[in-house]
Write a protein that holds these residues in place. Structure first.
Motif, PDB file in Angstrom:
ATOM      1  N   MET A   1       9.121 -12.146  -4.588  1.00 61.70           N
ATOM      2  CA  MET A   1       8.834 -10.740  -4.835  1.00 61.70           C
ATOM      3  C   MET A   1       9.298  -9.922  -3.625  1.00 61.70           C
ATOM      4  O   MET A   1       8.801 -10.108  -2.508  1.00 61.70           O
ATOM      5  CB  MET A   1       7.332 -10.553  -5.065  1.00 61.70           C
ATOM      6  N   GLU A   2      10.269  -9.042  -3.826  1.00 57.35           N
ATOM      7  CA  GLU A   2      10.852  -8.290  -2.721  1.00 57.35           C
ATOM      8  C   GLU A   2       9.938  -7.167  -2.244  1.00 57.35           C
ATOM      9  O   GLU A   2       9.934  -6.831  -1.066  1.00 57.35           O
ATOM     10  CB  GLU A   2      12.201  -7.713  -3.140  1.00 57.35           C
ATOM     11  N   ARG A   3       9.182  -6.579  -3.132  1.00 56.33           N
ATOM     12  CA  ARG A   3       8.346  -5.452  -2.742  1.00 56.33           C
ATOM     13  C   ARG A   3       7.071  -5.465  -3.568  1.00 56.33           C
ATOM     14  O   ARG A   3       6.979  -6.094  -4.615  1.00 56.33           O
ATOM     15  CB  ARG A   3       9.090  -4.136  -2.931  1.00 56.33           C
ATOM     16  N   LEU A   4       6.055  -4.759  -3.060  1.00 59.20           N
ATOM     17  CA  LEU A   4       4.799  -4.604  -3.773  1.00 59.20           C
ATOM     18  C   LEU A   4       4.465  -3.126  -3.855  1.00 59.20           C
ATOM     19  O   LEU A   4       4.355  -2.452  -2.825  1.00 59.20           O
ATOM     20  CB  LEU A   4       3.664  -5.360  -3.077  1.00 59.20           C
ATOM     21  N   ILE A   5       4.345  -2.634  -5.079  1.00 53.09           N
ATOM     22  CA  ILE A   5       3.927  -1.245  -5.284  1.00 53.09           C
ATOM     23  C   ILE A   5       2.615  -1.282  -6.047  1.00 53.09           C
ATOM     24  O   ILE A   5       2.571  -1.712  -7.207  1.00 53.09           O
ATOM     25  CB  ILE A   5       5.000  -0.447  -6.059  1.00 53.09           C
ATOM     26  N   TYR A   6       1.569  -0.854  -5.391  1.00 55.40           N
ATOM     27  CA  TYR A   6       0.230  -0.926  -5.978  1.00 55.40           C
ATOM     28  C   TYR A   6      -0.132   0.411  -6.622  1.00 55.40           C
ATOM     29  O   TYR A   6      -0.333   1.412  -5.928  1.00 55.40           O
ATOM     30  CB  TYR A   6      -0.798  -1.288  -4.896  1.00 55.40           C
ATOM     31  N   LEU A   7      -0.171   0.420  -7.949  1.00 56.42           N
ATOM     32  CA  LEU A   7      -0.515   1.633  -8.700  1.00 56.42           C
ATOM     33  C   LEU A   7      -1.691   1.353  -9.630  1.00 56.42           C
ATOM     34  O   LEU A   7      -1.667   1.716 -10.805  1.00 56.42           O
ATOM     35  CB  LEU A   7       0.696   2.135  -9.493  1.00 56.42           C
ATOM     36  N   ASP A   8      -2.714   0.706  -9.086  1.00 55.54           N
ATOM     37  CA  ASP A   8      -3.926   0.425  -9.861  1.00 55.54           C
ATOM     38  C   ASP A   8      -5.166   0.817  -9.053  1.00 55.54           C
ATOM     39  O   ASP A   8      -6.166   0.095  -9.006  1.00 55.54           O
ATOM     40  CB  ASP A   8      -3.977  -1.051 -10.247  1.00 55.54           C
ATOM     41  N   ASN A   9      -5.082   1.980  -8.424  1.00 62.10           N
ATOM     42  CA  ASN A   9      -6.164   2.440  -7.551  1.00 62.10           C
ATOM     43  C   ASN A   9      -7.416   2.850  -8.309  1.00 62.10           C
ATOM     44  O   ASN A   9      -8.479   2.994  -7.694  1.00 62.10           O
ATOM     45  CB  ASN A   9      -5.669   3.577  -6.663  1.00 62.10           C
ATOM     46  N   ALA A  10      -7.319   3.019  -9.633  1.00 64.31           N
ATOM     47  CA  ALA A  10      -8.526   3.266 -10.423  1.00 64.31           C
ATOM     48  C   ALA A  10      -9.351   1.993 -10.557  1.00 64.31           C
ATOM     49  O   ALA A  10     -10.561   2.050 -10.775  1.00 64.31           O
ATOM     50  CB  ALA A  10      -8.165   3.814 -11.808  1.00 64.31           C
ATOM     51  N   ALA A  11      -8.688   0.833 -10.415  1.00 62.72           N
ATOM     52  CA  ALA A  11      -9.399  -0.444 -10.473  1.00 62.72           C
ATOM     53  C   ALA A  11     -10.095  -0.721  -9.155  1.00 62.72           C
ATOM     54  O   ALA A  11     -11.279  -1.066  -9.113  1.00 62.72           O
ATOM     55  CB  ALA A  11      -8.430  -1.578 -10.817  1.00 62.72           C
ATOM     56  N   THR A  12      -9.353  -0.575  -8.070  1.00 63.35           N
ATOM     57  CA  THR A  12      -9.933  -0.682  -6.727  1.00 63.35           C
ATOM     58  C   THR A  12      -8.912  -0.162  -5.739  1.00 63.35           C
ATOM     59  O   THR A  12      -7.710  -0.103  -6.029  1.00 63.35           O
ATOM     60  CB  THR A  12     -10.336  -2.126  -6.387  1.00 63.35           C
ATOM     61  N   THR A  13      -9.400   0.209  -4.553  1.00 68.62           N
ATOM     62  CA  THR A  13      -8.530   0.749  -3.515  1.00 68.62           C
ATOM     63  C   THR A  13      -8.524  -0.177  -2.301  1.00 68.62           C
ATOM     64  O   THR A  13      -9.416  -1.002  -2.117  1.00 68.62           O
ATOM     65  CB  THR A  13      -9.004   2.138  -3.066  1.00 68.62           C
ATOM     66  N   LYS A  14      -7.512  -0.005  -1.481  1.00 64.39           N
ATOM     67  CA  LYS A  14      -7.458  -0.722  -0.206  1.00 64.39           C
ATOM     68  C   LYS A  14      -8.561  -0.184   0.714  1.00 64.39           C
ATOM     69  O   LYS A  14      -8.740   1.032   0.839  1.00 64.39           O
ATOM     70  CB  LYS A  14      -6.088  -0.509   0.449  1.00 64.39           C
ATOM     71  N   THR A  15      -9.295  -1.090   1.357  1.00 66.96           N
ATOM     72  CA  THR A  15     -10.308  -0.644   2.308  1.00 66.96           C
ATOM     73  C   THR A  15      -9.613  -0.073   3.543  1.00 66.96           C
ATOM     74  O   THR A  15      -8.760  -0.725   4.144  1.00 66.96           O
ATOM     75  CB  THR A  15     -11.230  -1.801   2.734  1.00 66.96           C
ATOM     76  N   ALA A  16      -9.953   1.161   3.894  1.00 67.35           N
ATOM     77  CA  ALA A  16      -9.291   1.837   5.012  1.00 67.35           C
ATOM     78  C   ALA A  16      -9.592   1.132   6.330  1.00 67.35           C
ATOM     79  O   ALA A  16     -10.712   0.660   6.548  1.00 67.35           O
ATOM     80  CB  ALA A  16      -9.756   3.285   5.078  1.00 67.35           C
ATOM     81  N   PRO A  17      -8.621   1.050   7.242  1.00 67.07           N
ATOM     82  CA  PRO A  17      -8.839   0.385   8.530  1.00 67.07           C
ATOM     83  C   PRO A  17     -10.048   0.918   9.286  1.00 67.07           C
ATOM     84  O   PRO A  17     -10.803   0.142   9.885  1.00 67.07           O
ATOM     85  CB  PRO A  17      -7.532   0.663   9.289  1.00 67.07           C
ATOM     86  N   GLU A  18     -10.256   2.236   9.278  1.00 63.14           N
ATOM     87  CA  GLU A  18     -11.397   2.786  10.018  1.00 63.14           C
ATOM     88  C   GLU A  18     -12.725   2.375   9.382  1.00 63.14           C
ATOM     89  O   GLU A  18     -13.748   2.266  10.072  1.00 63.14           O
ATOM     90  CB  GLU A  18     -11.306   4.310  10.100  1.00 63.14           C
ATOM     91  N   VAL A  19     -12.705   2.102   8.073  1.00 64.11           N
ATOM     92  CA  VAL A  19     -13.901   1.616   7.389  1.00 64.11           C
ATOM     93  C   VAL A  19     -14.204   0.192   7.826  1.00 64.11           C
ATOM     94  O   VAL A  19     -15.348  -0.151   8.154  1.00 64.11           O
ATOM     95  CB  VAL A  19     -13.721   1.697   5.863  1.00 64.11           C
ATOM     96  N   VAL A  20     -13.178  -0.655   7.846  1.00 61.32           N
ATOM     97  CA  VAL A  20     -13.359  -2.042   8.288  1.00 61.32           C
ATOM     98  C   VAL A  20     -13.850  -2.075   9.736  1.00 61.32           C
ATOM     99  O   VAL A  20     -14.789  -2.813  10.074  1.00 61.32           O
ATOM    100  CB  VAL A  20     -12.029  -2.822   8.168  1.00 61.32           C
ATOM    101  N   GLU A  21     -13.259  -1.246  10.567  1.00 63.42           N
ATOM    102  CA  GLU A  21     -13.642  -1.204  11.984  1.00 63.42           C
ATOM    103  C   GLU A  21     -15.101  -0.797  12.143  1.00 63.42           C
ATOM    104  O   GLU A  21     -15.828  -1.360  12.979  1.00 63.42           O
ATOM    105  CB  GLU A  21     -12.732  -0.221  12.724  1.00 63.42           C
TER     106      GLU A  21
END
Length: 393
Positions: A1-21
Motif C-alpha cells: 500500500m503506497e499511501r493511506l488516506i483516512y476518510l472515516d472520521n465519523a467512525a473514530t478519529t486519531k487521538t491528538a498528540p497533545e491529548v496523549v501527552e
C-alpha cells in the motif's frame, strides 16, 4: 500500500498528540484512585473537576451537570432508560426518529418491551425531522423527546433549537445524541433548550472508552450504575482518570480550533461533493446539501454494491465506510438511507466519506479519481447496469 488516506472520521478519529501527552502521567505517575482520602489521590479528584468545567463551558452548562460515561452508547442508554423510569408516573410515551443511532433505536425497542410506547418519526428526503409531525405526535403521556443533533451517516443537522422549544412548551424532556456534532458545531444547551446531551471522546480526537452525559440541573433521572458514590451517586465505578483527562483536553482543543478547522473541512467537503457529482454518472448526494456536518459527504452510486466499493477503495489505501461503524458487516441497507426514501438497490451502493483537519485537496483528488475508476469497473461487471444502458440507448 503506497499511501493511506483516512476518510472515516465519523467512525473514530486519531487521538491528538497533545491529548496523549496530557493522559500519560495518569497511567504511571498520578495513578491514585480519586475516591481515596490521601493527598496523592486528591489531586486526581481536582483534575477531574477541572475537566468537567472545561466540558461544561463548551456547552454553556455547569460542571455539576456533566457526568462521565464510557461513551456515546452508554450515555444514550442512560438518558432514555433512566428518564423513562423516573417519569413513568407522568406517562409512558417517548418520541424519537427513524434515523437515530442504534444506541437510541435499540434502547427504544427495549423500553417498548417494558411497556413504554415509542413513536419513530419519519424524516424528509434530506433526513430532516418535520416539526409539524413532531407536534402531531405529542400526547398527554409524552415524557421524552430524543432527536440526534446531526446524523452519523448522512451528516444532516436537525433544527435542534426549534425541537427543544416544542418540547419545553409542552413540558417534555428533550435529549439529543450529539456524538457526531459536539466539537464540530457550536452547541449551547440553554439556547437549544436541551435537557440531556450525549457525547463521546473518540469522535473529536480524544481517547476511546470515555464520554459524558449532560443532565440539566433539576432533571429527575435515576442512577444508571449502582455500587458506589462516583458521579454524584448516579454512575458507580472507579473513574477512568486518564480517559477523563484526555476527553477534557480534546474538548478544549476542539473548541480552540473549531472555527478554522471546520471552515477548512467545509471547503474540502464541498469540493469533494462537486467533483463527485459532476464527474461520476448516476451519483447522488445523501443528506441536506447545506445543513450538514462540515466534514461529511455521503453518496449513493447506482448499479453497484457498497461492499465491493469499500474493498476496492481499501486496495488503493482509502479508508471509508458505507454507514455507521456499529453496523459494519450487516448485509442490510442503511436504515437511514431507507428512511430518506432510497430504494434498497440504491441504498446498497452508498459511501460515507468523513474528513479531518489533516485531509488535503490532493487527498480528495486522489479519492475522486479512484472512485471514478472503481465505479466504472464495477458497473462494467453489473448486469443491472448493462440492462439499463440497453434500455436507454
Amino acid at each position: 500500500m503506497e499511501r493511506l488516506i483516512y476518510l472515516d472520521n465519523a467512525a473514530t478519529t486519531k487521538t491528538a498528540p497533545e491529548v496523549v501527552e496530557a493522559m500519560l502521567p495518569y497511567f504511571t505517575e498520578k495513578y491514585g484512585n480519586p475516591s481515596s482520602v490521601y493527598s496523592f489521590a486528591a489531586g486526581n479528584k481536582e483534575d477531574i473537576a477541572k475537566q468537567r468545567d472545561i466540558i461544561a463551558e463548551a456547552l454553556g452548562a455547569n460542571g455539576n451537570e456533566i457526568y462521565f460515561t464510557a461513551g456515546g452508547s452508554e450515555s444514550d442508554n442512560w438518558a432514555l432508560k433512566a428518564a423513562a423510569e423516573a417519569y413513568q408516573n407522568k406517562g409512558n410515551h417517548i418520541i424519537t426518529t427513524k434515523i437515530e443511532h442504534h444506541a437510541i433505536l435499540h434502547t427504544g425497542e427495549y423500553l417498548e418491551k417494558k411497556g413504554f410506547e415509542v413513536t419513530y418519526l419519519d424524516v424528509d428526503e434530506n433526513g430532516v425531522v418535520k416539526l409539524e409531525d413532531l407536534k402531531a405526535a405529542i400526547r398527554p403521556t409524552t415524557i421524552l423527546i430524543s432527536v440526534m443533533f446531526a446524523n452519523n451517516e448522512i451528516g444532516t443537522i436537525q433544527p435542534i433549537k426549534e425541537i427543544g422549544e416544542i418540547a419545553h412548551e409542552n413540558g417534555i424532556l428533550f435529549h439529543t445524541d450529539a456524538v457526531q456534532a459536539f466539537g464540530q458545531v457550536p452547541i449551547h444547551v440553554d439556547e437549544c433548550h436541551i435537557d440531556m446531551l450525549s457525547a463521546s471522546g473518540h469522535k473529536l480526537n480524544g481517547p476511546k472508552g470515555i464520554g459524558f452525559l449532560y443532565i440539566r440541573k433539576g432533571v429527575k433521572i435515576r442512577s444508571f450504575i449502582h455500587g458506589g458514590a462516583q458521579e454524584r451517586k448516579r454512575r458507580a465505578g472507579t473513574e477512568n482518570v486518564p480517559g477523563i483527562i484526555g476527553l477534557g483536553t480534546a474538548v478544549a482543543r476542539a473548541v480552540r480550533t473549531m472555527e478554522e478547522r471546520t471552515s477548512q473541512e467545509s471547503a474540502l467537503r464541498d469540493y469533494l461533493i462537486e467533483r463527485a457529482l459532476n464527474g461520476i454518472p448516476y451519483c447522488r448526494l445523501n443528506g441536506h446539501r447545506l445543513k450538514r456536518l462540515p466534514n461529511n459527504a455521503n453518496f449513493s452510486f447506482q448499479f453497484i454494491e457498497g461492499e465491493s466499493l469499500l474493498i476496492m477503495l481499501d486496495m488503493k489505501g482509502i479508508c471509508a465506510s458505507s454507514g455507521s461503524a456499529c453496523t459494519s458487516g450487516s448485509l442490510d441497507p442503511s436504515h437511514v438511507l431507507l428512511a430518506i426514501g432510497l430504494p434498497h438497490e440504491i441504498a446498497h451502493g452508498s459511501l460515507r466519506l468523513t474528513l479531518s483537519e489533516e485531509t488535503t485537496k490532493e487527498d480528495i483528488d486522489y479519492v475522486v479519481d479512484s472512485l471514478k475508476e472503481i465505479v466504472s469497473k464495477l458497473r462494467d461487471m453489473s448486469p443491472l447496469y448493462e440492462d439499463f444502458i440497453k434500455k436507454n440507448s
